[in-house]
Design a protein around this motif. Structure first.
Motif, PDB file in Angstrom:
ATOM      1  N   LEU A 268      24.814  -2.216  29.131  1.00  0.00           N
ATOM      2  CA  LEU A 268      25.616  -3.258  29.767  1.00  0.00           C
ATOM      3  C   LEU A 268      27.061  -2.798  29.862  1.00  0.00           C
ATOM      4  O   LEU A 268      27.695  -2.492  28.857  1.00  0.00           O
ATOM      5  CB  LEU A 268      25.522  -4.546  28.940  1.00  0.00           C
ATOM      6  CG  LEU A 268      26.178  -5.785  29.535  1.00  0.00           C
ATOM      7  CD1 LEU A 268      25.475  -6.220  30.817  1.00  0.00           C
ATOM      8  CD2 LEU A 268      26.180  -6.914  28.509  1.00  0.00           C
ATOM      9  N   ARG A 269      27.580  -2.775  31.077  1.00  0.00           N
ATOM     10  CA  ARG A 269      28.985  -2.424  31.288  1.00  0.00           C
ATOM     11  C   ARG A 269      29.843  -3.654  31.547  1.00  0.00           C
ATOM     12  O   ARG A 269      31.030  -3.673  31.230  1.00  0.00           O
ATOM     13  CB  ARG A 269      29.108  -1.475  32.480  1.00  0.00           C
ATOM     14  CG  ARG A 269      28.577  -0.085  32.224  1.00  0.00           C
ATOM     15  CD  ARG A 269      29.523   0.702  31.353  1.00  0.00           C
ATOM     16  NE  ARG A 269      29.048   2.057  31.109  1.00  0.00           N
ATOM     17  CZ  ARG A 269      29.835   3.061  30.753  1.00  0.00           C
ATOM     18  NH1 ARG A 269      31.124   2.863  30.592  1.00  0.00           N
ATOM     19  NH2 ARG A 269      29.337   4.254  30.531  1.00  0.00           N
ATOM     20  N   LYS A 270      29.214  -4.683  32.115  1.00  0.00           N
ATOM     21  CA  LYS A 270      29.964  -5.897  32.415  1.00  0.00           C
ATOM     22  C   LYS A 270      28.975  -7.042  32.567  1.00  0.00           C
ATOM     23  O   LYS A 270      27.880  -6.861  33.105  1.00  0.00           O
ATOM     24  CB  LYS A 270      30.771  -5.721  33.712  1.00  0.00           C
ATOM     25  CG  LYS A 270      31.581  -6.930  34.140  1.00  0.00           C
ATOM     26  CD  LYS A 270      32.347  -6.600  35.431  1.00  0.00           C
ATOM     27  CE  LYS A 270      33.111  -7.798  35.961  1.00  0.00           C
ATOM     28  NZ  LYS A 270      33.831  -7.464  37.227  1.00  0.00           N
ATOM     29  N   VAL A 271      29.342  -8.235  32.088  1.00  0.00           N
ATOM     30  CA  VAL A 271      28.533  -9.432  32.289  1.00  0.00           C
ATOM     31  C   VAL A 271      29.463 -10.611  32.491  1.00  0.00           C
ATOM     32  O   VAL A 271      30.506 -10.714  31.839  1.00  0.00           O
ATOM     33  CB  VAL A 271      27.559  -9.678  31.111  1.00  0.00           C
ATOM     34  CG1 VAL A 271      28.313  -9.923  29.809  1.00  0.00           C
ATOM     35  CG2 VAL A 271      26.615 -10.832  31.421  1.00  0.00           C
ATOM     36  N   ARG A 272      29.086 -11.465  33.410  1.00  0.00           N
ATOM     37  CA  ARG A 272      29.869 -12.662  33.713  1.00  0.00           C
ATOM     38  C   ARG A 272      28.945 -13.872  33.655  1.00  0.00           C
ATOM     39  O   ARG A 272      27.949 -13.938  34.393  1.00  0.00           O
ATOM     40  CB  ARG A 272      30.508 -12.541  35.101  1.00  0.00           C
ATOM     41  CG  ARG A 272      31.392 -13.729  35.497  1.00  0.00           C
ATOM     42  CD  ARG A 272      32.009 -13.468  36.872  1.00  0.00           C
ATOM     43  NE  ARG A 272      32.808 -14.581  37.358  1.00  0.00           N
ATOM     44  CZ  ARG A 272      34.100 -14.758  37.084  1.00  0.00           C
ATOM     45  NH1 ARG A 272      34.733 -13.895  36.311  1.00  0.00           N
ATOM     46  NH2 ARG A 272      34.762 -15.791  37.579  1.00  0.00           N
ATOM     47  N   HIS A 273      29.251 -14.809  32.757  1.00  0.00           N
ATOM     48  CA  HIS A 273      28.494 -16.051  32.638  1.00  0.00           C
ATOM     49  C   HIS A 273      29.331 -17.197  33.197  1.00  0.00           C
ATOM     50  O   HIS A 273      30.550 -17.202  33.052  1.00  0.00           O
ATOM     51  CB  HIS A 273      28.160 -16.355  31.173  1.00  0.00           C
ATOM     52  CG  HIS A 273      27.256 -15.363  30.530  1.00  0.00           C
ATOM     53  ND1 HIS A 273      27.728 -14.343  29.722  1.00  0.00           N
ATOM     54  CD2 HIS A 273      25.904 -15.213  30.575  1.00  0.00           C
ATOM     55  CE1 HIS A 273      26.701 -13.617  29.289  1.00  0.00           C
ATOM     56  NE2 HIS A 273      25.601 -14.123  29.790  1.00  0.00           N
ATOM     57  N   ARG A 274      28.673 -18.178  33.788  1.00  0.00           N
ATOM     58  CA  ARG A 274      29.376 -19.327  34.355  1.00  0.00           C
ATOM     59  C   ARG A 274      28.893 -20.609  33.681  1.00  0.00           C
ATOM     60  O   ARG A 274      27.721 -20.961  33.761  1.00  0.00           O
ATOM     61  CB  ARG A 274      29.154 -19.385  35.869  1.00  0.00           C
ATOM     62  CG  ARG A 274      29.801 -18.219  36.604  1.00  0.00           C
ATOM     63  CD  ARG A 274      29.554 -18.251  38.088  1.00  0.00           C
ATOM     64  NE  ARG A 274      28.140 -18.121  38.435  1.00  0.00           N
ATOM     65  CZ  ARG A 274      27.472 -16.964  38.420  1.00  0.00           C
ATOM     66  NH1 ARG A 274      28.098 -15.845  38.052  1.00  0.00           N
ATOM     67  NH2 ARG A 274      26.213 -16.920  38.754  1.00  0.00           N
ATOM     68  N   PHE A 275      29.838 -21.282  33.019  1.00  0.00           N
ATOM     69  CA  PHE A 275      29.558 -22.512  32.303  1.00  0.00           C
ATOM     70  C   PHE A 275      30.258 -23.684  32.994  1.00  0.00           C
ATOM     71  O   PHE A 275      31.306 -23.512  33.606  1.00  0.00           O
ATOM     72  CB  PHE A 275      30.073 -22.437  30.859  1.00  0.00           C
ATOM     73  CG  PHE A 275      29.551 -21.266  30.074  1.00  0.00           C
ATOM     74  CD1 PHE A 275      28.332 -21.331  29.424  1.00  0.00           C
ATOM     75  CD2 PHE A 275      30.285 -20.090  29.969  1.00  0.00           C
ATOM     76  CE1 PHE A 275      27.859 -20.258  28.683  1.00  0.00           C
ATOM     77  CE2 PHE A 275      29.826 -19.019  29.235  1.00  0.00           C
ATOM     78  CZ  PHE A 275      28.601 -19.107  28.590  1.00  0.00           C
ATOM     79  N   SER A 276      29.693 -24.869  32.826  1.00  0.00           N
ATOM     80  CA  SER A 276      30.340 -26.086  33.299  1.00  0.00           C
ATOM     81  C   SER A 276      30.053 -27.194  32.300  1.00  0.00           C
ATOM     82  O   SER A 276      28.913 -27.371  31.880  1.00  0.00           O
ATOM     83  CB  SER A 276      29.808 -26.482  34.680  1.00  0.00           C
ATOM     84  OG  SER A 276      30.412 -27.670  35.133  1.00  0.00           O
ATOM     85  N   PHE A 277      31.101 -27.909  31.868  1.00  0.00           N
ATOM     86  CA  PHE A 277      30.880 -28.990  30.908  1.00  0.00           C
ATOM     87  C   PHE A 277      31.800 -30.153  31.212  1.00  0.00           C
ATOM     88  O   PHE A 277      32.756 -30.030  31.987  1.00  0.00           O
ATOM     89  CB  PHE A 277      31.082 -28.510  29.462  1.00  0.00           C
ATOM     90  CG  PHE A 277      32.460 -27.995  29.155  1.00  0.00           C
ATOM     91  CD1 PHE A 277      33.436 -28.841  28.678  1.00  0.00           C
ATOM     92  CD2 PHE A 277      32.759 -26.650  29.315  1.00  0.00           C
ATOM     93  CE1 PHE A 277      34.705 -28.367  28.376  1.00  0.00           C
ATOM     94  CE2 PHE A 277      34.021 -26.168  29.015  1.00  0.00           C
ATOM     95  CZ  PHE A 277      34.997 -27.023  28.550  1.00  0.00           C
ATOM     96  N   ALA A 278      31.479 -31.291  30.646  1.00  0.00           N
ATOM     97  CA  ALA A 278      32.249 -32.505  30.890  1.00  0.00           C
ATOM     98  C   ALA A 278      33.262 -32.712  29.783  1.00  0.00           C
ATOM     99  O   ALA A 278      32.922 -32.701  28.610  1.00  0.00           O
ATOM    100  CB  ALA A 278      31.321 -33.714  30.966  1.00  0.00           C
TER     101      ALA A 278
END
Length: 316
Positions: A268-278
């Motif tokens: 793994l060289r790069k990872v992008r996670h996308r979160f959304s919360f209230a």
């Protein structure tokens, strides 16, 4: 998307957009004892040093390569079917990082709040065999105040922070039991634990091969998919399991979209996670990016002695 749904706000009301961001990603630290839960296991104080497992292996593929692991030629029928296909390549990434041992890391946590995009950046090193790391996090500007740096130490089950501010003496560390955090420290500290970011990929789903790009000058295969926090917690390495189990309990839905970039060795060289919360009635979007490089670099983590741990209460 990951959605927090709670009857109370995640953090205190903030006067500025920067304060809102810091409050959102570190609100669980506000007004509570930072010493961690009674069941937390605290590693002994002292120096933790990690280096490469194999000096030859550590340098492999650093210059890029002709065929990334698990990826076929762009436009080819069945592209990405080598080595178990895209799904197999992404799920294998955490184990390959453990074999590499260590790396340098850059982190970025981006939040959109009130129409303003803000970023917390970090840089440091990480040991993927033991789950130890050290990152220097740089907070956004807050009004007329310049950007402030916080030193963070990642250890199994705990996060240590120095220069935390909010009434904490400058010579003291704040210790937080990550197994008690509702997000398992995926966003709380302003930087996702690089090991946890990788461990989330063990439960990757619906992975597709996007194509080839370069990350830090290295040719990599770009994959896109979703992961499941609960499934990742069950499959995670023992040192990462507690925090991910906490995160799985704290989110209503476990599904997290990601983009992962693997080099020709499958690392793994790069990872992008996308979160959304209230956050109360307001939806907050957070994108967490971890970039890894210099595999095999020595990583030093000094765990503070108990006398240097702040035991008072923290205010925002």
């Amino acid at each position: 998307m990951v959605v927090h749904k709670r009857t109370r706000a995640v953090g205190a009301d903030a006067v500025t957009a920067t304060a809102a961001m810091v409050a959102a990603v570190a609100a669980v630290l506000a007004g509570c004892s930072p010493g961690g839960g009674a069941g937390a296991v605290r590693p002994p104080a002292g120096k933790v040093v990690a280096g490469p497992v194999d000096a030859g292996e550590a340098g492999a593929a650093d210059a890029g390569g002709s065929r990334p692991a698990g990826a076929g030629e762009a436009g080819e029928a069945g592209a990405g079917e080598v080595g178990g296909g895209p799904l197999g390549a992404v799920r294998a990434a955490p184990d390959l990082l453990a074999r590499s041992g260590t790396s340098r890391a850059r982190t970025a946590l981006e939040m959109v709040t009130g129409g303003t995009r803000l970023t917390i950046e970090g840089e440091g090193g990480y040991d993927f065999r033991a789950g130890h790391g050290r990152v220097r996090v740089l907070l956004p500007e807050d009004g007329d105040r310049p950007r402030r740096a916080i030193t963070e130490l990642f250890t199994p089950g705990a996060l240590y922070m120095k220069d935390r501010g909010a009434g904490v003496p400058a010579d003291k560390w704040v210790r937080v039991d990550t197994t008690t955090l509702q997000d398992g420290n995926l966003v709380t500290g302003g930087a996702t634990d690089p090991g946890a970011a990788a461990e989330l990929l063990r439960a990757a789903r619906k992975v597709t091969y996007v194509g080839r790009v370069r990350v830090g000058g290295v040719r990599v295969a770009h994959y896109r998919g979703t992961t499941d926090i609960g499934a990742a917690a069950r499959a995670a390495a023992p040192w990462a399991r507690g925090a991910l189990v906490a995160a799985a309990k704290g989110f209503v839905t476990d599904t997290v979209p990601f983009d992962a970039y693997l080099d020709e060795a499958g690392r793994l060289r790069k990872v992008r996670h996308r979160f959304s919360f209230a956050n109360g009635e307001r939806e907050v979007e957070v994108a967490s990016t971890t970039e890894l490089y210099a595999f095999g670099a020595e990583v030093e983590v000094w765990l503070p002695p108990r006398a240097h741990i702040y035991t008072g209460r923290i205010s925002t």
